[in-house]
Design a protein around this motif. Structure first.
Motif, PDB file in Angstrom:
ATOM      1  N   LEU A  46      37.354  76.082  45.943  1.00  0.00           N
ATOM      2  CA  LEU A  46      37.643  76.253  44.519  1.00  0.00           C
ATOM      3  C   LEU A  46      36.521  75.729  43.636  1.00  0.00           C
ATOM      4  O   LEU A  46      36.248  76.259  42.560  1.00  0.00           O
ATOM      5  CB  LEU A  46      38.964  75.568  44.166  1.00  0.00           C
ATOM      6  CG  LEU A  46      40.227  76.275  44.664  1.00  0.00           C
ATOM      7  CD1 LEU A  46      41.446  75.417  44.371  1.00  0.00           C
ATOM      8  CD2 LEU A  46      40.385  77.641  44.019  1.00  0.00           C
ATOM      9  N   TYR A  47      35.875  74.666  44.049  1.00  0.00           N
ATOM     10  CA  TYR A  47      34.829  74.072  43.231  1.00  0.00           C
ATOM     11  C   TYR A  47      33.435  74.585  43.589  1.00  0.00           C
ATOM     12  O   TYR A  47      32.447  74.173  42.990  1.00  0.00           O
ATOM     13  CB  TYR A  47      34.883  72.547  43.326  1.00  0.00           C
ATOM     14  CG  TYR A  47      36.071  71.991  42.572  1.00  0.00           C
ATOM     15  CD1 TYR A  47      36.093  71.992  41.195  1.00  0.00           C
ATOM     16  CD2 TYR A  47      37.174  71.512  43.253  1.00  0.00           C
ATOM     17  CE1 TYR A  47      37.185  71.508  40.488  1.00  0.00           C
ATOM     18  CE2 TYR A  47      38.276  71.025  42.574  1.00  0.00           C
ATOM     19  CZ  TYR A  47      38.275  71.020  41.192  1.00  0.00           C
ATOM     20  OH  TYR A  47      39.352  70.542  40.503  1.00  0.00           O
ATOM     21  N   ALA A  48      33.329  75.472  44.541  1.00  0.00           N
ATOM     22  CA  ALA A  48      32.034  76.042  44.901  1.00  0.00           C
ATOM     23  C   ALA A  48      31.637  77.085  43.847  1.00  0.00           C
ATOM     24  O   ALA A  48      32.484  77.818  43.345  1.00  0.00           O
ATOM     25  CB  ALA A  48      32.105  76.691  46.272  1.00  0.00           C
ATOM     26  N   LYS A  82      37.636  83.781  50.584  1.00  0.00           N
ATOM     27  CA  LYS A  82      37.448  82.576  51.407  1.00  0.00           C
ATOM     28  C   LYS A  82      38.765  81.824  51.588  1.00  0.00           C
ATOM     29  O   LYS A  82      39.065  81.331  52.671  1.00  0.00           O
ATOM     30  CB  LYS A  82      36.402  81.659  50.784  1.00  0.00           C
ATOM     31  CG  LYS A  82      34.984  82.162  50.918  1.00  0.00           C
ATOM     32  CD  LYS A  82      34.008  81.181  50.276  1.00  0.00           C
ATOM     33  CE  LYS A  82      32.583  81.686  50.337  1.00  0.00           C
ATOM     34  NZ  LYS A  82      31.649  80.748  49.674  1.00  0.00           N
ATOM     35  N   ILE A  83      39.539  81.744  50.507  1.00  0.00           N
ATOM     36  CA  ILE A  83      40.846  81.066  50.595  1.00  0.00           C
ATOM     37  C   ILE A  83      41.745  81.821  51.567  1.00  0.00           C
ATOM     38  O   ILE A  83      42.403  81.212  52.417  1.00  0.00           O
ATOM     39  CB  ILE A  83      41.497  80.956  49.201  1.00  0.00           C
ATOM     40  CG1 ILE A  83      40.722  79.956  48.346  1.00  0.00           C
ATOM     41  CG2 ILE A  83      42.963  80.523  49.320  1.00  0.00           C
ATOM     42  CD1 ILE A  83      41.176  79.909  46.895  1.00  0.00           C
ATOM     43  N   LYS A  84      41.759  83.150  51.451  1.00  0.00           N
ATOM     44  CA  LYS A  84      42.587  83.958  52.364  1.00  0.00           C
ATOM     45  C   LYS A  84      42.132  83.768  53.800  1.00  0.00           C
ATOM     46  O   LYS A  84      42.953  83.601  54.709  1.00  0.00           O
ATOM     47  CB  LYS A  84      42.518  85.433  51.981  1.00  0.00           C
ATOM     48  CG  LYS A  84      43.385  86.328  52.851  1.00  0.00           C
ATOM     49  CD  LYS A  84      43.187  87.788  52.507  1.00  0.00           C
ATOM     50  CE  LYS A  84      43.936  88.695  53.433  1.00  0.00           C
ATOM     51  NZ  LYS A  84      43.562  88.602  54.829  1.00  0.00           N
ATOM     52  N   ASP A  85      40.810  83.791  54.024  1.00  0.00           N
ATOM     53  CA  ASP A  85      40.292  83.589  55.383  1.00  0.00           C
ATOM     54  C   ASP A  85      40.663  82.203  55.913  1.00  0.00           C
ATOM     55  O   ASP A  85      41.052  82.056  57.074  1.00  0.00           O
ATOM     56  CB  ASP A  85      38.769  83.771  55.413  1.00  0.00           C
ATOM     57  CG  ASP A  85      38.346  85.222  55.202  1.00  0.00           C
ATOM     58  OD1 ASP A  85      39.220  86.115  55.338  1.00  0.00           O
ATOM     59  OD2 ASP A  85      37.159  85.444  54.899  1.00  0.00           O
ATOM     60  N   ALA A 128      42.977  69.069  56.268  1.00  0.00           N
ATOM     61  CA  ALA A 128      41.776  69.899  56.397  1.00  0.00           C
ATOM     62  C   ALA A 128      41.899  71.157  55.546  1.00  0.00           C
ATOM     63  O   ALA A 128      40.932  71.571  54.884  1.00  0.00           O
ATOM     64  CB  ALA A 128      41.549  70.269  57.861  1.00  0.00           C
ATOM     65  N   ALA A 129      43.067  71.776  55.546  1.00  0.00           N
ATOM     66  CA  ALA A 129      43.274  72.988  54.754  1.00  0.00           C
ATOM     67  C   ALA A 129      43.171  72.688  53.263  1.00  0.00           C
ATOM     68  O   ALA A 129      42.540  73.444  52.504  1.00  0.00           O
ATOM     69  CB  ALA A 129      44.631  73.604  55.081  1.00  0.00           C
TER      70      ALA A 129
END
Length: 110
Positions: A25-27, A37-40, A16-17
């Motif tokens: 990354l692709y957004a 967002k990655i950190k969250d 899931a992660a």
């Protein structure tokens, strides 16, 4: 939690992660927002794993406590049984000695 269930849970969380990471990354978003967002997502996953670990640790402590209590009860019951048998042996020995002393006393009284 069994080892197999723990491994499965870890695999699902890891998948899931990774999936969430690729999705972010692709957004089409700014780099700073993507990093946030990655950190969250990382923080959420870390907190989730920490919570799962604490629950598993608490469950393990509880099971160990129950095992110790059951083991202590079994040991107590076994000790009580052994003491009971020893008590019977002591009583039999004392009854034999009492009978012997009564016989000796009867001979002396004649």
């Amino acid at each position: 939690m069994s080892n197999n269930a723990g491994s499965t849970l870890l695999a699902l969380l890891t998948g899931a992660a990774i999936g969430a990471g690729f999705g972010i990354l692709y957004a089409p978003d700014k780099g700073s927002k993507t990093r946030e967002k990655i950190k969250d997502g990382y923080d959420d996953t870390k907190n989730n794993l920490k919570h799962k670990y604490e629950n598993a640790a608490d469950e393990l402590k509880h099971k160990i406590s129950l095992f110790k209590q059951n083991n202590l009860q079994d040991t107590y019951d076994e000790m009580l049984s052994n003491v009971s048998h020893k008590t019977e042996d002591v009583i039999s020995f004392l009854e034999e000695k009492l009978a012997s002393l009564k016989a000796q006393n009867a001979k002396l009284q004649k």
